[in-house]
Design an enzyme around this catalytic site. Structure first.
Site, PDB file in Angstrom:
ATOM      1  N   TRP A 163       0.830  -1.201   0.000  1.00  0.00           N
ATOM      2  CA  TRP A 163       0.000   0.000   0.000  1.00  0.00           C
ATOM      3  C   TRP A 163       0.863   1.250   0.000  1.00  0.00           C
ATOM      4  CZ3 TRP A 163      -1.096  -4.384   2.884  1.00  0.00           C
ATOM      5  CH2 TRP A 163      -2.270  -5.070   2.507  1.00  0.00           C
ATOM      6  N   HIS A 170      -6.875   1.517   2.865  1.00  0.00           N
ATOM      7  CA  HIS A 170      -7.959   0.561   2.604  1.00  0.00           C
ATOM      8  C   HIS A 170      -9.005   0.686   3.710  1.00  0.00           C
ATOM      9  CE1 HIS A 170      -5.190  -2.666   4.721  1.00  0.00           C
ATOM     10  NE2 HIS A 170      -5.220  -1.535   5.359  1.00  0.00           N
ATOM     11  N   ARG A 189      -4.303   6.322  -1.978  1.00  0.00           N
ATOM     12  CA  ARG A 189      -3.011   5.670  -2.245  1.00  0.00           C
ATOM     13  C   ARG A 189      -2.079   6.660  -2.948  1.00  0.00           C
ATOM     14  NH1 ARG A 189      -4.350  -0.600  -3.055  1.00  0.00           N
ATOM     15  NH2 ARG A 189      -5.789  -0.705  -1.275  1.00  0.00           N
ATOM     16  N   GLN A 221     -13.770   1.737  -1.451  1.00  0.00           N
ATOM     17  CA  GLN A 221     -13.780   0.296  -1.210  1.00  0.00           C
ATOM     18  C   GLN A 221     -15.003  -0.076  -0.398  1.00  0.00           C
ATOM     19  OE1 GLN A 221     -10.097  -0.879   0.719  1.00  0.00           O
ATOM     20  NE2 GLN A 221      -9.105  -1.265  -1.243  1.00  0.00           N
ATOM     21  N   VAL A 277      -5.348 -12.066   6.530  1.00  0.00           N
ATOM     22  CA  VAL A 277      -6.201 -13.250   6.315  1.00  0.00           C
ATOM     23  C   VAL A 277      -5.338 -14.485   6.090  1.00  0.00           C
ATOM     24  CG1 VAL A 277      -8.287 -12.117   5.428  1.00  0.00           C
ATOM     25  CG2 VAL A 277      -6.387 -12.610   3.869  1.00  0.00           C
ATOM     26  N   ALA A 304     -13.308 -12.066   5.728  1.00  0.00           N
ATOM     27  CA  ALA A 304     -13.260 -10.645   5.394  1.00  0.00           C
ATOM     28  C   ALA A 304     -13.038 -10.519   3.894  1.00  0.00           C
ATOM     29  CB  ALA A 304     -12.129  -9.956   6.149  1.00  0.00           C
TER      30      ALA A 304
HETATM   31  C1  FA5 Z   1      -6.895  -4.341  -0.096  1.00  0.00           C
HETATM   32  O1  FA5 Z   1      -6.917  -3.098  -0.005  1.00  0.00           O
HETATM   33  C2  FA5 Z   1      -7.335  -5.207   1.024  1.00  0.00           C
HETATM   34  N1  FA5 Z   1      -7.585  -4.409   2.197  1.00  0.00           N
HETATM   35  C3  FA5 Z   1      -8.559  -6.017   0.589  1.00  0.00           C
HETATM   36  C4  FA5 Z   1      -8.891  -7.131   1.544  1.00  0.00           C
HETATM   37  C5  FA5 Z   1      -9.807  -6.930   2.570  1.00  0.00           C
HETATM   38  C6  FA5 Z   1      -8.290  -8.386   1.388  1.00  0.00           C
HETATM   39  C7  FA5 Z   1     -10.109  -7.957   3.446  1.00  0.00           C
HETATM   40  C8  FA5 Z   1      -8.605  -9.430   2.268  1.00  0.00           C
HETATM   41  C9  FA5 Z   1      -9.516  -9.202   3.271  1.00  0.00           C
HETATM   42  P1  FA5 Z   1      -6.167  -4.310  -2.621  1.00  0.00           P
HETATM   43  O2  FA5 Z   1      -5.044  -3.381  -2.451  1.00  0.00           O
HETATM   44  O3  FA5 Z   1      -6.003  -5.404  -3.603  1.00  0.00           O
HETATM   45  O4  FA5 Z   1      -6.579  -5.006  -1.238  1.00  0.00           O
HETATM   46  O5  FA5 Z   1      -7.454  -3.449  -3.025  1.00  0.00           O
HETATM   47  C10 FA5 Z   1      -8.743  -4.007  -3.071  1.00  0.00           C
HETATM   48  C11 FA5 Z   1      -9.509  -3.547  -4.307  1.00  0.00           C
HETATM   49  O6  FA5 Z   1      -9.487  -2.128  -4.393  1.00  0.00           O
HETATM   50  C12 FA5 Z   1      -8.895  -4.017  -5.626  1.00  0.00           C
HETATM   51  O7  FA5 Z   1      -9.358  -5.279  -5.950  1.00  0.00           O
HETATM   52  C13 FA5 Z   1      -9.403  -2.979  -6.596  1.00  0.00           C
HETATM   53  O8  FA5 Z   1     -10.731  -3.271  -7.011  1.00  0.00           O
HETATM   54  C14 FA5 Z   1      -9.468  -1.723  -5.766  1.00  0.00           C
HETATM   55  N2  FA5 Z   1      -8.295  -0.865  -5.996  1.00  0.00           N
HETATM   56  C15 FA5 Z   1      -7.047  -1.036  -5.548  1.00  0.00           C
HETATM   57  N3  FA5 Z   1      -6.240  -0.031  -5.936  1.00  0.00           N
HETATM   58  C16 FA5 Z   1      -7.009   0.816  -6.653  1.00  0.00           C
HETATM   59  C17 FA5 Z   1      -6.776   2.078  -7.311  1.00  0.00           C
HETATM   60  N4  FA5 Z   1      -5.581   2.677  -7.291  1.00  0.00           N
HETATM   61  N5  FA5 Z   1      -7.810   2.673  -7.960  1.00  0.00           N
HETATM   62  C18 FA5 Z   1      -9.031   2.103  -7.961  1.00  0.00           C
HETATM   63  N6  FA5 Z   1      -9.325   0.936  -7.360  1.00  0.00           N
HETATM   64  C19 FA5 Z   1      -8.329   0.283  -6.701  1.00  0.00           C
END
Ligand code: FA5
Length: 330
Positions: A152, A171, A197, A211, A254, A297
């Site tokens: 992140w 997140h 981010r 999210q 997780v 989750a």
């Molecule tokens: C997470 O942020 C984890 N907190 C998700 C999680 C929660 C996993 C609970 C397990 C249990 P990630 O960085 O992959 O994961 O982001 C999750 C979702 O946010 C991605 O699948 C995507 O749909 C969205 N996302 C991520 N980065 C971006 C971005 N820069 N712009 C738009 N959507 C994004």
């Protein structure tokens, strides 16, 4: 021309006048400094005898006042009439088009997601956007120095030793820890919210986006429950048959961690969320007994859902502030 003839002429002129311009013309015709008919008479007074001057002079003056008075009256009448005409409601005119606003597509998707999860008995919870390092990382099994922090790219508001830093949450997962600290299981919640981010933007990445976190905890929650909830949600959201694919993945909070892909009719596989079973270290951090409880989750990107649903090719369009874009989603 006698004063009396003049009076008659003026009267008939004023009577037939219909506009302010006509009134002005009458004023010029009779009282105009150069060739006004009454002005001429008044000018000629000086060639008259004393007696004539007295009689004609006073009659002419009286007529002048009379003309002024009548003209003013008429003008006032015309103005009032024009105003009335302007205010009159013309039922034969075509109606004015009412321009109504529309909800932003992200707002629409957000509402829909909330409605669907509410119907599945989930409670909607929210948390702060300015977050502590502890909630965003440490309590999620990502201590300082853990390489997973690189997953992140973080917008730090304050960097400090001993995990005392402040940041814009990367997140919605920190709300998991916040909620568990103050509630006892069993429960099932979703957490919609804005996240941030520090990364370069492209068609599928924004520096801030939305999210939806999901968390369900109880004595016997399993991956099967996760699968059911997720599949029910997506079917309701896209209102069509969907294929699902579950891939192993890694998130520190997780174990096991999975990534969920979906395929819509005639489409290709799309990655839609990260998920998994809540890690025991996360339960420990909020003082839950991990030998008695289990939970799942998930976290999905609301923007990505909206892009798929409406066929939007670039996530940045959502934040362009361009009404020509947003009004397409009535
Ligand atoms: C997470 O942020 C984890 N907190 C998700 C999680 C929660 C996993 C609970 C397990 C249990 P990630 O960085 O992959 O994961 O982001 C999750 C979702 O946010 C991605 O699948 C995507 O749909 C969205 N996302 C991520 N980065 C971006 C971005 N820069 N712009 C738009 N959507 C994004």
């Amino acid at each position: 021309m006698s004063i009396e003839q003049l009076r008659k002429e003026v009267m008939s002129d004023i009577n037939s006048a219909k506009t302010r311009e006509q009134c002005d013309a009458i004023r010029v015709k009779f009282l105009g400094r150069k060739e006004g008919k009454l002005t001429e008479i008044l000018k000629s007074l000086k060639e008259m005898s004393v007696e004539e001057k007295r009689v004609i002079g006073s009659a002419a003056n009286e007529l002048r006042q009379y003309i002024e008075h009548e003209l003013n009256k008429k003008t006032e009448y015309i103005v009032a009439h024009e105003q009335k005409k302007k205010n009159r409601f013309d039922v034969t005119k075509p109606g004015k088009r009412v321009v109504s606003g529309v909800l932003h597509p992200l707002t629409k998707v957000d509402k829909e997601v909330r409605t669907i999860f509410s119907s599945l008995n989930f409670t909607i919870v929210e948390g702060p956007e300015l977050e502590t390092e502890v909630y965003n990382f440490d309590s999620l099994n990502i201590p300082a120095g853990h390489s997973a922090r690189d997953m992140w790219d973080t917008l730090w508001v304050k960097q400090a030793p001993n995990s005392e830093g402040l940041l814009m949450r990367t997140h919605t997962s920190p709300v998991q820890a916040r909620y568990m600290e103050s509630h006892n299981p069993p429960f099932q919640i979703i957490v919609p919210g804005r996240v941030f981010r520090y990364e370069a933007t492209d068609a599928s990445h924004e520096i801030n986006f939305y999210q939806i976190e999901g968390l369900m905890v109880g004595p016997d929650i399993t991956l099967a429950n996760l699968k059911f909830v997720i599949e029910t949600f997506f079917k309701k959201f896209f209102k069509q048959k969907i294929e699902f694919r579950y891939r192993p993945s890694y998130f520190p909070f997780v174990e096991p961690g999975i990534e969920v892909d979906i395929k819509l009719k005639g489409g290709k596989w799309l990655e839609v969320m990260g998920a998994g079973m809540v890690h025991r270290n996360v339960f420990d951090a909020v003082k839950y007994n991990h030998t008695e409880l289990q939970g799942f989750a998930f976290g999905m990107g609301l923007d990505r859902l909206a892009m798929i649903k409406y066929g939007v090719p670039d996530v940045r369009l959502f934040y362009s502030g361009d009404i020509r874009f947003t009004k397409n989603f009535k």
